[in-house]
Write an enzyme that holds these catalytic residues in place. Sequence first.
Site, mmCIF file in Angstrom:
data_model
loop_
_atom_site.group_PDB
_atom_site.id
_atom_site.type_symbol
_atom_site.label_atom_id
_atom_site.label_comp_id
_atom_site.label_asym_id
_atom_site.label_seq_id
_atom_site.Cartn_x
_atom_site.Cartn_y
_atom_site.Cartn_z
ATOM 1 N N PHE A 146 -4.817 -6.246 1.435
ATOM 2 C CA PHE A 146 -3.408 -6.110 1.773
ATOM 3 C C PHE A 146 -3.161 -5.522 3.145
ATOM 4 O O PHE A 146 -2.083 -5.620 3.676
ATOM 5 C CB PHE A 146 -2.715 -5.231 0.737
ATOM 6 C CG PHE A 146 -2.541 -5.922 -0.569
ATOM 7 C CD1 PHE A 146 -1.646 -6.962 -0.702
ATOM 8 C CD2 PHE A 146 -3.280 -5.542 -1.662
ATOM 9 C CE1 PHE A 146 -1.482 -7.609 -1.901
ATOM 10 C CE2 PHE A 146 -3.125 -6.177 -2.869
ATOM 11 C CZ PHE A 146 -2.227 -7.216 -2.996
ATOM 12 N N GLY A 147 -4.111 -4.862 3.651
ATOM 13 C CA GLY A 147 -3.879 -4.229 4.940
ATOM 14 C C GLY A 147 -4.815 -3.065 5.126
ATOM 15 O O GLY A 147 -5.969 -3.108 4.699
ATOM 16 N N GLY A 205 -8.452 -3.548 3.488
ATOM 17 C CA GLY A 205 -8.600 -4.378 2.306
ATOM 18 C C GLY A 205 -7.749 -5.615 2.428
ATOM 19 O O GLY A 205 -7.259 -5.961 3.505
ATOM 20 N N ASP A 250 -10.883 -6.977 -11.156
ATOM 21 C CA ASP A 250 -11.716 -6.862 -9.956
ATOM 22 C C ASP A 250 -12.534 -5.576 -9.996
ATOM 23 O O ASP A 250 -12.617 -4.831 -9.020
ATOM 24 C CB ASP A 250 -10.848 -6.914 -8.693
ATOM 25 C CG ASP A 250 -11.643 -7.362 -7.478
ATOM 26 O OD1 ASP A 250 -12.769 -7.871 -7.654
ATOM 27 O OD2 ASP A 250 -11.138 -7.208 -6.358
ATOM 28 N N LEU A 276 -8.922 4.845 6.756
ATOM 29 C CA LEU A 276 -9.940 4.998 5.706
ATOM 30 C C LEU A 276 -10.676 3.698 5.435
ATOM 31 O O LEU A 276 -11.863 3.672 5.161
ATOM 32 C CB LEU A 276 -9.272 5.453 4.398
ATOM 33 C CG LEU A 276 -8.802 6.883 4.323
ATOM 34 C CD1 LEU A 276 -7.993 7.109 3.055
ATOM 35 C CD2 LEU A 276 -9.994 7.831 4.365
ATOM 36 N N GLY A 277 -9.961 2.627 5.485
ATOM 37 C CA GLY A 277 -10.597 1.350 5.184
ATOM 38 C C GLY A 277 -9.573 0.233 5.259
ATOM 39 O O GLY A 277 -8.382 0.458 5.452
ATOM 40 N N VAL A 286 -5.741 1.143 5.044
ATOM 41 C CA VAL A 286 -5.501 2.365 4.287
ATOM 42 C C VAL A 286 -5.810 3.554 5.192
ATOM 43 O O VAL A 286 -6.878 3.616 5.809
ATOM 44 C CB VAL A 286 -6.368 2.414 3.014
ATOM 45 C CG1 VAL A 286 -6.083 3.689 2.224
ATOM 46 C CG2 VAL A 286 -6.104 1.192 2.139
HETATM 47 N N1 LIG Z 1 -6.784 6.150 -2.799
HETATM 48 C C1 LIG Z 1 -7.711 6.024 -1.849
HETATM 49 N N2 LIG Z 1 -8.371 7.090 -1.393
HETATM 50 C C2 LIG Z 1 -9.303 6.963 -0.432
HETATM 51 N N3 LIG Z 1 -9.642 5.791 0.152
HETATM 52 C C3 LIG Z 1 -9.011 4.699 -0.268
HETATM 53 C C4 LIG Z 1 -8.028 4.754 -1.290
HETATM 54 N N4 LIG Z 1 -7.586 3.515 -1.498
HETATM 55 C C5 LIG Z 1 -8.259 2.731 -0.680
HETATM 56 N N5 LIG Z 1 -9.116 3.428 0.077
HETATM 57 C C6 LIG Z 1 -10.008 2.894 1.095
HETATM 58 O O1 LIG Z 1 -9.423 1.745 1.683
HETATM 59 C C7 LIG Z 1 -10.220 0.602 1.437
HETATM 60 C C8 LIG Z 1 -9.335 -0.576 1.152
HETATM 61 O O2 LIG Z 1 -8.520 -0.266 0.061
HETATM 62 P P1 LIG Z 1 -8.156 -1.313 -1.050
HETATM 63 O O3 LIG Z 1 -9.415 -1.987 -1.416
HETATM 64 O O4 LIG Z 1 -7.399 -0.672 -2.132
HETATM 65 O O5 LIG Z 1 -7.203 -2.233 -0.244
HETATM 66 P P2 LIG Z 1 -6.655 -3.599 -0.681
HETATM 67 O O6 LIG Z 1 -5.634 -3.980 0.298
HETATM 68 O O7 LIG Z 1 -6.266 -3.562 -2.104
HETATM 69 O O8 LIG Z 1 -7.901 -4.515 -0.463
HETATM 70 P P3 LIG Z 1 -8.771 -5.297 -1.424
HETATM 71 O O9 LIG Z 1 -7.883 -5.959 -2.411
HETATM 72 O O10 LIG Z 1 -9.458 -6.208 -0.499
HETATM 73 O O11 LIG Z 1 -9.718 -4.302 -2.057
HETATM 74 C C9 LIG Z 1 -11.119 0.982 0.293
HETATM 75 O O12 LIG Z 1 -12.327 0.296 0.355
HETATM 76 C C10 LIG Z 1 -11.292 2.474 0.473
HETATM 77 O O13 LIG Z 1 -12.308 2.737 1.401
#
Ligand SMILES: Nc1ncnc2c1ncn2[C@@H]1O[C@H](COP(=O)(O)OP(=O)(O)OP(=O)(O)O)[C@@H](O)[C@H]1O
Length: 746
Positions: A417-418, A415, A539, A412-413, A420
């Site tokens: 942490f890694g 971020g 954030d 999905l994406g 998704v």
């Molecule tokens: N619950 C969810 N449902 C659908 N897509 C999601 C969800 N959580 C995250 N994603 C997708 O994954 C991507 C990265 O998620 P997220 O931002 O939470 O990761 P992270 O590791 O916390 O990164 P960061 O702190 O850089 O945002 C998001 O931009 C979104 O596209």
Amino acid sequence: MRSWWGKSSSKKKSNKESIIGTLHQKFKTTSEGKLNSRSGGSRRHSSDIVSEKGPQSRVESRSTSPSKQVSRCQSFADRPNAQPLPLPGLHPAAVGRTDSEISVSTKPKLEKASKSSLFLPLPRPACIRSRANPGDLDGDFVTASVSSESSNDSDDPADSRQRSPLANDYENGTRTAAGSPSSMMFKDHSSDATQTNSREAKKPANLSLSNRLSPKSPQRRNLSSHVPNLQVPCHGAFSSAPDSSLSSPSRSPLRAFCTEQAVNSAFWSGKPYADVTLLGSGHCSSPGSGQNSGHNSMSGQLFWQQSRGSPEYSPIPSPRMTSPGPSSRIQSGAVTPIHPRAGGAAFESQNSWPDDGKQQSHRLPLPPVTIPNPSPFAHSNSAATSPPVPRSPGRAENPVSPESHWKKGKLLGRGTFGHVYVGFNSDSGEMCAMKEVTLFSDDAKSKESAKQLMQEIAMLSRLRHPNIVQYYSSKANVWISPEQVGDKLYIYLEYVSGGSIYKLLQDYGQFGESAIRNYTQQILSGLAYLHSKHTVHRDIKGANILVDPNGRVKLADFGMAKHIEIAGQSCPLSFKGSPYWMAPEVIKNSSGCNLAVDIWSLGCTVLEMATTKPPWSQYEGVAAMFKIGNSKELPTIPDHLSDDGKDFIRECLQRNPVNRPTAAQLLDHPFVKCATSLERPFLESESSDPPPGVTNRVKALGIGNGQARNFSTLDSERLAVHSSRALKLTPHARSLSLFLSHTCTH
Ligand SMILES: Nc1ncnc2c1ncn2[C@@H]1O[C@H](COP(=O)(O)OP(=O)(O)OP(=O)(O)O)[C@@H](O)[C@H]1O
């Protein structure tokens, strides 16, 4: 100034502490650093930097044209400094078999060789296969694959582009490891790659061999020895994101760790939402700049991070993302001929390997799954070991662990942490979003990553609100433990399939005022709830707000959230956030971190929804931060917004946090008070017949009339997956909804 909640909103002069000196000092440093770099004099944190972009690549790095990228791939060997590919067997004695030989002994030889047109010999497949102990071979290649993977902290196809030197050109210059132990650990790769752009054409074999042969490269490690206790704090207390400079561990390869990079990637590249990491009292992290998800978050020092182009990475890799790097090569069997770290062209194109022809072409990307190697030689012959049946990107793999009921699906994406992924429960038919974090046992950042992830879980598992993404467990009735499988950690979240506000803005352009009102009202509801728990998100921005197909908004990404122990008290300021959405007091480090920072960010997000860009996006990162921190100006508020909308933004963007209304107060603001819900009610009325087209389709599916009426109001995904959770308005809720929509039309 209107004080619709009865509170004086007279503006006080903003704190005039200036960060000019600091910024100028940093800027000067970065400028010098860049100049040094360009002249080849800089070797900043060579082990930290995955690659470095030269003047040319820096320009191209911002190209989004897949074809351009591909064309650059194809022309890699034609670079001015490119050397003929080495031939096997010419100078066997020159082949270093140890890291020291490669990095020390052979280096002068290589440089010398490049001048005198002598090239290192490369092993032929036959030589490899004739080894006495196949395990050695396997080990070598496992080593190469693991270390390559490690150095990039990722194993999905999209990351292949990061590992590719071309991809590095595309997006590097700021592509660095984080200065973490992990990056140090993979010095072979990162440092080589760092110097690759200037040297790679001169000594491709060096890179290849050092990657393949380095005995220092890490093997898969036993995670438990390094992250021994993955139990998150108990429910009794909120946890907060730690204020360390290692706030975004898994993204370390992308984190800039010198001011030079800040300049490279943002200030001089003209990138509007360049990622910044500032040297502050604490640190910042997290994602999503305007252009990338979580990539412009801050973490401690004044650095620019290279954007990856989008806050959410498409699960479907674009052509330029499909050049398989070492990791994908190992997993998929695809080899990028030009990849120096993989030995690419150096090996295959001139050695007349049996499958030369295959290796000349780019293979299709494979999904981010681990494909078991069928034989011990699978690694060594990775180019010829494509899985027999190509996996579709959406095809689920085996359950993450035997106990888990979630299967990993498409990406999905990515971020901080890694990665998704979509998760699917074959038994219940439910979906989730699986956050996967790869941990490396001897990597301090991994520990930090695990810690933060658990804190995020602890935080989320305490929160229950329709506008906050829900945390799921991997197992029934276990709500607070992340699941650890090998060196990966998984947490499971409510799947919000519509993507983020940022992505919607990118895809569809600015929102109409009605949508902005509605989304803002929902964000505020979530924030009011969060703040009532004395928790600050830190954030808030479009990239961290997800939207489901019904228009329901969910706050996500609590990796930086912080619990403020005593209501009304501010916590020590951490330099966290995403620069364009960051409150002045955070930038200026002047008044601690309190709930009001989220209100400022909300105001920025409203502007983002109205214009597709955050405020001050016309300025480069440092200049924007200067504006936010030091000027008294308000950002431009678009004329097309209503007076209520303009007023709402002004209220949020008051420079003195004391003057900003609370989330609860803002819920009474006229801009959001009468927001009309976008969520379609679940119709139960027998009299509301679906449109004929829908009826016919439903009949064709063999669904009875009664069901057909309801079907018309549901999107198919929700019906398929969330039928058990389909929103049904009770008669009371329905009348309430009607009442609200009636009263708000006036
Ligand atoms: N619950 C969810 N449902 C659908 N897509 C999601 C969800 N959580 C995250 N994603 C997708 O994954 C991507 C990265 O998620 P997220 O931002 O939470 O990761 P992270 O590791 O916390 O990164 P960061 O702190 O850089 O945002 C998001 O931009 C979104 O596209």
